[in-house]
Scaffold this active site. Structure first.
Site, PDB file in Angstrom:
ATOM      1  N   LYS A 121       0.818  -1.206   0.000  1.00  0.00           N
ATOM      2  CA  LYS A 121       0.000   0.000   0.000  1.00  0.00           C
ATOM      3  C   LYS A 121       0.860   1.268   0.000  1.00  0.00           C
ATOM      4  O   LYS A 121       0.522   2.244  -0.660  1.00  0.00           O
ATOM      5  CB  LYS A 121      -0.928   0.004   1.209  1.00  0.00           C
ATOM      6  N   GLY A 166      -7.620  -7.978   3.247  1.00  0.00           N
ATOM      7  CA  GLY A 166      -8.723  -8.667   3.901  1.00  0.00           C
ATOM      8  C   GLY A 166      -9.160  -7.980   5.183  1.00  0.00           C
ATOM      9  O   GLY A 166      -9.683  -8.622   6.093  1.00  0.00           O
ATOM     10  N   ARG A 169      -6.798  -8.137  -9.326  1.00  0.00           N
ATOM     11  CA  ARG A 169      -7.448  -9.434  -9.563  1.00  0.00           C
ATOM     12  C   ARG A 169      -8.921  -9.193  -9.792  1.00  0.00           C
ATOM     13  O   ARG A 169      -9.390  -8.056  -9.705  1.00  0.00           O
ATOM     14  CB  ARG A 169      -7.282 -10.303  -8.321  1.00  0.00           C
TER      15      ARG A 169
HETATM   16  P1  ADP Z   1     -12.679  -8.103  -1.849  1.00  0.00           P
HETATM   17  O1  ADP Z   1     -12.506  -6.627  -1.897  1.00  0.00           O
HETATM   18  O2  ADP Z   1     -12.745  -8.719  -3.193  1.00  0.00           O
HETATM   19  O3  ADP Z   1     -13.709  -8.560  -0.915  1.00  0.00           O
HETATM   20  P2  ADP Z   1     -10.849  -9.091   0.130  1.00  0.00           P
HETATM   21  O4  ADP Z   1      -9.592  -8.361   0.441  1.00  0.00           O
HETATM   22  O5  ADP Z   1     -11.915  -9.079   1.159  1.00  0.00           O
HETATM   23  O6  ADP Z   1     -11.310  -8.555  -1.274  1.00  0.00           O
HETATM   24  O7  ADP Z   1     -10.461 -10.586  -0.191  1.00  0.00           O
HETATM   25  C1  ADP Z   1     -10.994 -11.335  -1.233  1.00  0.00           C
HETATM   26  C2  ADP Z   1     -10.662 -12.754  -0.969  1.00  0.00           C
HETATM   27  O8  ADP Z   1      -9.271 -12.870  -0.902  1.00  0.00           O
HETATM   28  C3  ADP Z   1     -11.191 -13.302   0.332  1.00  0.00           C
HETATM   29  O9  ADP Z   1     -12.454 -13.863   0.266  1.00  0.00           O
HETATM   30  C4  ADP Z   1     -10.136 -14.318   0.669  1.00  0.00           C
HETATM   31  O10 ADP Z   1     -10.396 -15.533   0.032  1.00  0.00           O
HETATM   32  C5  ADP Z   1      -8.899 -13.740   0.110  1.00  0.00           C
HETATM   33  N1  ADP Z   1      -8.061 -13.017   1.061  1.00  0.00           N
HETATM   34  C6  ADP Z   1      -7.841 -11.699   1.092  1.00  0.00           C
HETATM   35  N2  ADP Z   1      -7.008 -11.364   2.067  1.00  0.00           N
HETATM   36  C7  ADP Z   1      -6.667 -12.483   2.697  1.00  0.00           C
HETATM   37  C8  ADP Z   1      -5.823 -12.786   3.809  1.00  0.00           C
HETATM   38  N3  ADP Z   1      -5.173 -11.872   4.479  1.00  0.00           N
HETATM   39  N4  ADP Z   1      -5.716 -14.068   4.199  1.00  0.00           N
HETATM   40  C9  ADP Z   1      -6.376 -15.016   3.535  1.00  0.00           C
HETATM   41  N5  ADP Z   1      -7.184 -14.791   2.489  1.00  0.00           N
HETATM   42  C10 ADP Z   1      -7.342 -13.550   2.060  1.00  0.00           C
HETATM   43  P1  ADP Z   2      -7.731  -4.066   2.666  1.00  0.00           P
HETATM   44  O1  ADP Z   2      -6.482  -4.349   1.896  1.00  0.00           O
HETATM   45  O2  ADP Z   2      -7.781  -4.796   3.950  1.00  0.00           O
HETATM   46  O3  ADP Z   2      -8.947  -4.174   1.823  1.00  0.00           O
HETATM   47  P2  ADP Z   2      -8.108  -1.169   2.530  1.00  0.00           P
HETATM   48  O4  ADP Z   2      -6.987  -0.189   2.541  1.00  0.00           O
HETATM   49  O5  ADP Z   2      -8.782  -1.404   1.232  1.00  0.00           O
HETATM   50  O6  ADP Z   2      -7.563  -2.527   3.123  1.00  0.00           O
HETATM   51  O7  ADP Z   2      -9.169  -0.720   3.616  1.00  0.00           O
HETATM   52  C1  ADP Z   2     -10.231  -1.554   4.007  1.00  0.00           C
HETATM   53  C2  ADP Z   2     -11.362  -0.733   4.602  1.00  0.00           C
HETATM   54  O8  ADP Z   2     -10.930   0.047   5.720  1.00  0.00           O
HETATM   55  C3  ADP Z   2     -11.958   0.293   3.656  1.00  0.00           C
HETATM   56  O9  ADP Z   2     -12.921  -0.265   2.796  1.00  0.00           O
HETATM   57  C4  ADP Z   2     -12.551   1.309   4.605  1.00  0.00           C
HETATM   58  O10 ADP Z   2     -13.778   0.880   5.121  1.00  0.00           O
HETATM   59  C5  ADP Z   2     -11.560   1.312   5.755  1.00  0.00           C
HETATM   60  N1  ADP Z   2     -10.561   2.383   5.567  1.00  0.00           N
HETATM   61  C6  ADP Z   2      -9.383   2.267   4.911  1.00  0.00           C
HETATM   62  N2  ADP Z   2      -8.703   3.434   4.904  1.00  0.00           N
HETATM   63  C7  ADP Z   2      -9.457   4.315   5.586  1.00  0.00           C
HETATM   64  C8  ADP Z   2      -9.298   5.705   5.954  1.00  0.00           C
HETATM   65  N3  ADP Z   2      -8.209   6.389   5.641  1.00  0.00           N
HETATM   66  N4  ADP Z   2     -10.292   6.296   6.660  1.00  0.00           N
HETATM   67  C9  ADP Z   2     -11.384   5.593   7.014  1.00  0.00           C
HETATM   68  N5  ADP Z   2     -11.591   4.290   6.714  1.00  0.00           N
HETATM   69  C10 ADP Z   2     -10.645   3.661   6.006  1.00  0.00           C
HETATM   70 MG    MG Z   3      -9.390  -3.065   0.203  1.00  0.00          MG
END
Ligand code: ADP
Ligand code: ADP
Ligand code: MG
Length: 678
Positions: free
Chosen positions: A116, A164, A299
């Site tokens: 990130k 996740g 993806r």
């Molecule tokens: P989306 O935005 O598509 O929901 P997520 O970040 O929630 O993306 O993850 C999508 C899928 O990727 C999950 O359902 C899981 O199978 C896998 N995944 C994502 N992050 C992790 C993690 N830290 N550990 C294991 N599986 C993960």
């Molecule tokens: P991941 O890789 O786990 O999906 P993200 O960076 O996409 O991580 O953040 C996941 C969620 O966390 C976002 O969908 C949002 O709800 C919250 N979030 C992330 N960054 C911020 C922020 N700067 N302020 C408030 N909420 C945030």
């Molecule tokens: Mg995200």
């Protein structure tokens, strides 16, 4: 185009990819772990190769084994799905080295967007707006603290390698920063093997709006509009929709073009999603919406079906075409939005217990009427993507998603009505799910009127948790009616022939005992002279009595009792020594324990008191050591299972005698984690 592809994934996404491949005449190879030997994805593919043990590291993450399977079966390309190896640049490179096409972006794009912090530096150069924050390499704690102070509070510490919804800490004041940083780094090193963090301004009540992008190897890149994924729990998505309510054409174009710029900055090819966090001053003022880049997922996304529904396109087909070298099938000016789509993630989890994931067997799994993976039947407008069948098990090895329910309508209101109806027809017995919780969410004022932001669930807490949709009287009446109905079916049509207390003359009564939400109740059924059934249910605020009538209608019973009418379906399940009845009705679904009328009522014991693992998983950490004195409610240990972390708290005051496991240990459900003397 490829003749044969290998799908390096499992569950619904493997089935989803296979469906398009089949339609396009491409043969598919599944891979599977021990736990998945009989899985649906193995059944729907043309060939299947066993790749190892049930834990992901022994199978779905073993890429040498997967590449060997591709070689052995003559597959030309590998679709990674989402999760597992989908965002692993080494795997993408290894595919190329093995002469296989990786159906995804170039390894360099995965790498550039994988962290990130680094991706933010790149985006800054490409002119994509970023959340105010710190994302440089220097990780000196004193510097991080100064940066957080400069950004202001609340601030968000994020693991750069996170995903996740894990590895994030909200910090409300400068004095909390040091502890939060330490705990975030601990989680990051445990989960992602990398403890670098970045700091962002924590946007208050933001919306999560993401843009689907698609690039090809000829330099074209388009955006397929947006998805609003603001409804989240634990920073993970629960409901997703497209288009985003309140989106204006101007903002859509701006965000779309920013997303395309982001993709082009890394020479993106294939399907990708650029996630933005959107600040808003009110729910009805799109002009106040300011968007900031959050991350790019390189993806296909879990929620891609809502985009398919509103564009009428098959994104997996696009992935296959682009990966085989074809140009994008359409240009930006050809793309249009039709109607509105919403996806609900049906998960095996208990919303009333902090979304604790559940495992178990799908003893009953009935789906609403739906079409196949394309919402081709506009009239029905319901699609289900799943990777399970009735009788299958949701195991602790993988995530807790059971199915995705996607609806499409001409308007948001129509899509919402279809979603509510489809959820009410979804019947799952055998494990706890969030189906009823999803119905509660979509009926909240916030969701119904599209007042969306990531705090929707906590804000609507009162309407969402510990709800009882049917009430004791109707639930008990449904169970009694269903019991009588089953007995008739078993014993012929004469109720007088049953051997449990019925008499052919006079007035006969029969007692039923129930445990409902932890309290015991009695119901008395009276068979009156006139042939009517009278039921009296002792409710908390007195008795409810009236005539009980029921009639079979297909697979439901139409019942009426005390002025209430419902079309119910009741399933009985044995849980240990208890008989649990699951009652499904259009109004909602509930469960009630049926106590044997001859046994003593009120014997149901509260579980608890033992410090056991609530599900199989990994011990992440202990917050206490042997010899510590603890207070009731104090956190003792953190466990991780099915992508989620759970804190185990002390049930009472006591002394810790001994820790029975070490951090990193795998434990079985019910395993005693530590000894506590009370
Ligand atoms: P989306 O935005 O598509 O929901 P997520 O970040 O929630 O993306 O993850 C999508 C899928 O990727 C999950 O359902 C899981 O199978 C896998 N995944 C994502 N992050 C992790 C993690 N830290 N550990 C294991 N599986 C993960
Ligand atoms: P991941 O890789 O786990 O999906 P993200 O960076 O996409 O991580 O953040 C996941 C969620 O966390 C976002 O969908 C949002 O709800 C919250 N979030 C992330 N960054 C911020 C922020 N700067 N302020 C408030 N909420 C945030
Ligand atoms: Mg995200």
């Amino acid at each position: 185009m490829f003749q044969k592809i290998l799908i390096a994934n499992r569950g619904e996404i493997a089935c989803r990819v296979a469906a398009t491949a089949k339609r396009m005449g491409i043969k598919t190879v599944a891979v599977y772990s021990d736990a998945d030997a009989q899985a649906k994805h193995v059944q729907v593919c043309d060939e299947a190769v066993h790749i190892g043990g049930s834990a992901p590291k022994d199978s779905y993450l073993r890429w040498e084994r997967i590449l060997q399977a591709a070689k052995d079966t003559g597959a030309q390309a590998v679709h990674p799905g989402y999760g597992f190896l989908s965002e692993n640049e080494d795997f993408a490179k290894a595919c190329a080295a093995a002469g296989l096409v990786f159906i995804g972006p170039p390894a360099s794009a995965i790498l550039a967007m994988g962290l990130k912090a680094e991706s933010k530096q790149l985006m800054e150069k490409a002119g994509v707006p970023l959340v105010p924050g710190y994302h440089a390499a220097d990780q000196d704690p004193a510097l991080l603290q100064r940066e957080a102070d400069r950004i202001g509070y609340p601030a968000l510490i994020k693991a750069s390698a996170g995903g996740g919804g894990k590895g994030m800490r909200v910090v409300n004041s400068s004095s909390e920063f040091a502890d939060a940083l330490a705990s975030c780094k601990r989680e990051a090193i445990n989960s992602f093997g990398d403890d670098a963090v970045l700091i962002e301004k924590y946007v208050q009540r933001p919306r999560h709006i993401e843009i689907q992008v698609f690039g090809d190897s000829h330099g074209n890149c388009v955006y397929l509009f947006e998805r609003d994924c603001s409804v989240q729990r634990r920073h993970q998505k629960v409901l997703e929709e497209a288009p985003a309510p309140g989106m204006t054409d101007a903002l859509r174009k701006q965000m779309g073009e920013a997303a395309v710029a982001a993709a082009k900055a890394v020479n993106y090819v294939g399907a990708g999603t650029v996630e933005f966090i959107v600040e808003q001053t009110g729910y009805d003022s799109p002009e106040s919406m300011k968007f900031f880049f959050m991350e790019m997922n390189t993806r296909l996304q879990v929620e891609h079906p809502v985009t398919e529904a509103i564009t009428g396109l098959d994104l997996v087909e696009w992935q296959l075409r682009v990966a085989s070298g074809e140009p994008l099938p359409l240009q930006q000016s050809d793309l249009r939005i039709h109607g509105h789509a919403i996806e609900a993630r049906i998960c095996a989890e208990n919303p009333d217990n902090n979304f604790l994931p559940a495992t178990g067997t799908l003893a009953v799994y009935r789906k609403p009427r739906c079409s196949s993976f394309e919402i081709s039947d506009k009239h029905l407008g319901v699609r289900i993507d799943d990777g399970v069948r009735e009788g299958d098990t949701i195991s602790p090895f993988y995530d807790s998603m059971v199915a995705k329910l996607i609806v499409h309508g001409d308007t948001r209101a129509q899509a919402l009505a279809r979603l509510d109806e489809a959820l009410s027809q979804t019947r799952i017995v055998g494990l706890t799910t969030n189906v009823q919780f999803l119905r509660h969410i979509i009926r909240t004022d916030s969701f119904a009127t599209a007042k969306l932001d990531t705090a929707l669930i906590p804000r609507e807490e009162k309407a969402l948790f510990a709800q009882e949709p049917l009430g004791l009287a109707l639930t008990a009446a449904a169970v009694v009616a269903n019991t009588l109905h089953r007995e008739r079916a078993l014993k012929g049509h004469d109720p007088f022939s049953s051997r449990d207390g019925w008499r052919a003359y006079g007035v006969a009564t029969r007692n039923f005992g129930f445990v409902f939400h932890g309290a015991s109740y009695n119901a008395v059924l009276t068979y009156a002279h006139d042939g009517n059934l009278q039921l009296c249910v002792a409710d908390v605020d007195g008795e409810v009595s009236g005539t009980l009538a029921y009639r079979e209608d297909g697979d439901v019973l139409r019942i009426s009792f005390a002025g209430q009418h419902a079309r119910v379906q009741v399933f009985h399940e044995l849980q240990g020594h208890e008989e649990v009845a699951h009652v499904f009705a259009p109004q909602g679904a509930t469960r009630i324990t049926v106590v044997d009328a001859l046994a003593h009522a009120g014997e149901v014991q509260e579980a608890g008191g033992r410090l056991t693992a609530p599900m199989p998983g990994k011990v992440v950490s202990f917050a206490v050591a042997a010899g510590d004195k603890v207070k009731a409610g104090q956190p003792l240990a953190v466990m991780e299972a099915m992508k989620m972390e759970h804190t185990i708290a002390a049930p009472t005051d006591g002394d810790v005698l001994e820790l029975l496991y070490a951090p990193g240990d795998q434990v079985a459900e019910g395993a005693e984690l530590l000894k506590l003397k009370v």
